[in-house]
Design an enzyme around this catalytic site. Sequence first.
Site, PDB file in Angstrom:
ATOM      1  N   GLY A  28       0.820  -1.213   0.000  1.00  0.00           N
ATOM      2  CA  GLY A  28       0.000   0.000   0.000  1.00  0.00           C
ATOM      3  C   GLY A  28       0.845   1.250   0.000  1.00  0.00           C
ATOM      4  N   LEU A  30       0.417   3.709  -2.059  1.00  0.00           N
ATOM      5  CA  LEU A  30       0.745   3.528  -3.472  1.00  0.00           C
ATOM      6  C   LEU A  30       1.250   4.810  -4.126  1.00  0.00           C
ATOM      7  CD1 LEU A  30      -2.294   1.306  -4.507  1.00  0.00           C
ATOM      8  CD2 LEU A  30      -0.035   0.587  -3.717  1.00  0.00           C
ATOM      9  N   GLU A  32       3.249   6.142  -8.187  1.00  0.00           N
ATOM     10  CA  GLU A  32       3.213   5.827  -9.622  1.00  0.00           C
ATOM     11  C   GLU A  32       4.030   4.558  -9.961  1.00  0.00           C
ATOM     12  OE1 GLU A  32       1.512   6.898 -12.348  1.00  0.00           O
ATOM     13  OE2 GLU A  32       0.295   8.024 -10.934  1.00  0.00           O
ATOM     14  N   HIS A  34       4.039   1.724  -8.137  1.00  0.00           N
ATOM     15  CA  HIS A  34       3.061   0.633  -7.972  1.00  0.00           C
ATOM     16  C   HIS A  34       2.042   0.651  -9.113  1.00  0.00           C
ATOM     17  CE1 HIS A  34       4.032   1.498  -3.554  1.00  0.00           C
ATOM     18  NE2 HIS A  34       4.374   0.240  -3.682  1.00  0.00           N
ATOM     19  N   LYS A 149      13.121  -2.288  -8.798  1.00  0.00           N
ATOM     20  CA  LYS A 149      13.738  -1.479  -7.736  1.00  0.00           C
ATOM     21  C   LYS A 149      14.211  -2.396  -6.602  1.00  0.00           C
ATOM     22  CE  LYS A 149      11.722   0.938  -4.436  1.00  0.00           C
ATOM     23  NZ  LYS A 149      12.397   1.046  -3.143  1.00  0.00           N
ATOM     24  N   GLN A 153      14.867  -8.911  -4.184  1.00  0.00           N
ATOM     25  CA  GLN A 153      13.570  -9.549  -3.929  1.00  0.00           C
ATOM     26  C   GLN A 153      13.087 -10.288  -5.179  1.00  0.00           C
ATOM     27  OE1 GLN A 153      10.169  -7.669  -1.714  1.00  0.00           O
ATOM     28  NE2 GLN A 153       9.508  -7.117  -3.762  1.00  0.00           N
TER      29      GLN A 153
HETATM   30  P1  AMP Z   1       6.133  -2.319  -1.749  1.00  0.00           P
HETATM   31  O1  AMP Z   1       4.761  -1.763  -1.537  1.00  0.00           O
HETATM   32  O2  AMP Z   1       7.225  -1.355  -1.447  1.00  0.00           O
HETATM   33  O3  AMP Z   1       6.319  -3.681  -1.134  1.00  0.00           O
HETATM   34  O4  AMP Z   1       6.248  -2.554  -3.308  1.00  0.00           O
HETATM   35  C1  AMP Z   1       5.332  -3.347  -3.996  1.00  0.00           C
HETATM   36  C2  AMP Z   1       5.863  -3.635  -5.366  1.00  0.00           C
HETATM   37  O5  AMP Z   1       6.068  -2.411  -6.066  1.00  0.00           O
HETATM   38  C3  AMP Z   1       7.216  -4.356  -5.342  1.00  0.00           C
HETATM   39  O6  AMP Z   1       7.244  -5.330  -6.366  1.00  0.00           O
HETATM   40  C4  AMP Z   1       8.187  -3.237  -5.613  1.00  0.00           C
HETATM   41  O7  AMP Z   1       9.377  -3.686  -6.215  1.00  0.00           O
HETATM   42  C5  AMP Z   1       7.387  -2.381  -6.566  1.00  0.00           C
HETATM   43  N1  AMP Z   1       7.887  -1.006  -6.585  1.00  0.00           N
HETATM   44  C6  AMP Z   1       8.099  -0.179  -5.522  1.00  0.00           C
HETATM   45  N2  AMP Z   1       8.615   0.997  -5.925  1.00  0.00           N
HETATM   46  C7  AMP Z   1       8.750   0.910  -7.276  1.00  0.00           C
HETATM   47  C8  AMP Z   1       9.246   1.792  -8.291  1.00  0.00           C
HETATM   48  N3  AMP Z   1       9.711   2.991  -7.997  1.00  0.00           N
HETATM   49  N4  AMP Z   1       9.223   1.358  -9.572  1.00  0.00           N
HETATM   50  C9  AMP Z   1       8.763   0.130  -9.884  1.00  0.00           C
HETATM   51  N5  AMP Z   1       8.278  -0.749  -8.984  1.00  0.00           N
HETATM   52  C10 AMP Z   1       8.288  -0.373  -7.702  1.00  0.00           C
END
Ligand code: AMP
Length: 280
Positions: A28, A30, A32, A34, A149, A153
């Site tokens: 969450g 969120l 751009e 995400h 990013k 993971q």
């Molecule tokens: P998180 O909510 O941080 O766990 O991220 C959820 C998903 O969004 C994960 O697969 C992250 O790698 C991806 N994500 C987070 N930030 C970015 C970004 N700046 N660009 C692309 N994907 C992202």
Amino acid sequence: MLIVKSIARMQQLSLGLPKPVVLVPTMGSLHEGHLALIDRAKKLAGRKGFTVATIFVNPAQFGPKEDFQKYPRPFKRDCRLLQNRGCDLVFAPAVENMYEPDASVTVTESQLQTVMCGVSRPGHFTGVCTIVTKLFLLVQPDLAIFGEKDFQQLTILRRMVRDLNFPVGIIGHPTVRESDGLALSSRNVYLSPEERRQAPLIHQALREAEKELRRQSVSRSALENFIRRQIGQAPAARVDYVAVVDPETLLAKEPSQLPVLLATAVFFGTTRLIDNVLVK
Ligand code: AMP
């Protein structure tokens, strides 16, 4: 857009969703980045398929001194953003329903997690592998999208899916950035105005290092030092690690042999930011 909080309901729905089902797991808050993953999911699902986003701040992937309690949770806003992007279903279970109080089974990847973020965040990737396994079992997706990013993971989840024969295709999506190069992150809101001003140096350092290794032959240790020095130009930055590694094995690799991943984690105060550049 359906909003599902109940685990039993999600299990029931997963039996009849139109295929392909494309999953985007998130915590969450969120942005751009995400939402780019949601757009990609929509494309992959096509007109017939179905996109599922999950919103779950997973306590198992936070260390005891990390920001689990203060992690932002703007749930209504997140749902609005997802709905506007055409997401079909949001699965947002409560923590107490996701984990039994005496839960004792976890999923651990044992090689790739011993380096980079795994060193400074012990247990983090077991938390990630366990929750992603649970989400795969509950949602039964055909495809799941993760951001580059969080490169380590992504690499670990590819390995998990391979080694445990999950029938799920893992798709990596390029990092979405601010116009000054800073990778979008839910944690950027923690930065003070001065830290925010300095933070783009992380990406600039990685890009300069890429130029350097394309320009002349440079050893891994020289390149790591180069990146450290560049990031050091930001007075508020404290480097956690710099890695020059093979993008599949995450083992140290001389940059004369491409592809190579340049990755770093940097503290600004208590905020830990990560970024990477894949040089092909
Ligand atoms: P998180 O909510 O941080 O766990 O991220 C959820 C998903 O969004 C994960 O697969 C992250 O790698 C991806 N994500 C987070 N930030 C970015 C970004 N700046 N660009 C692309 N994907 C992202």
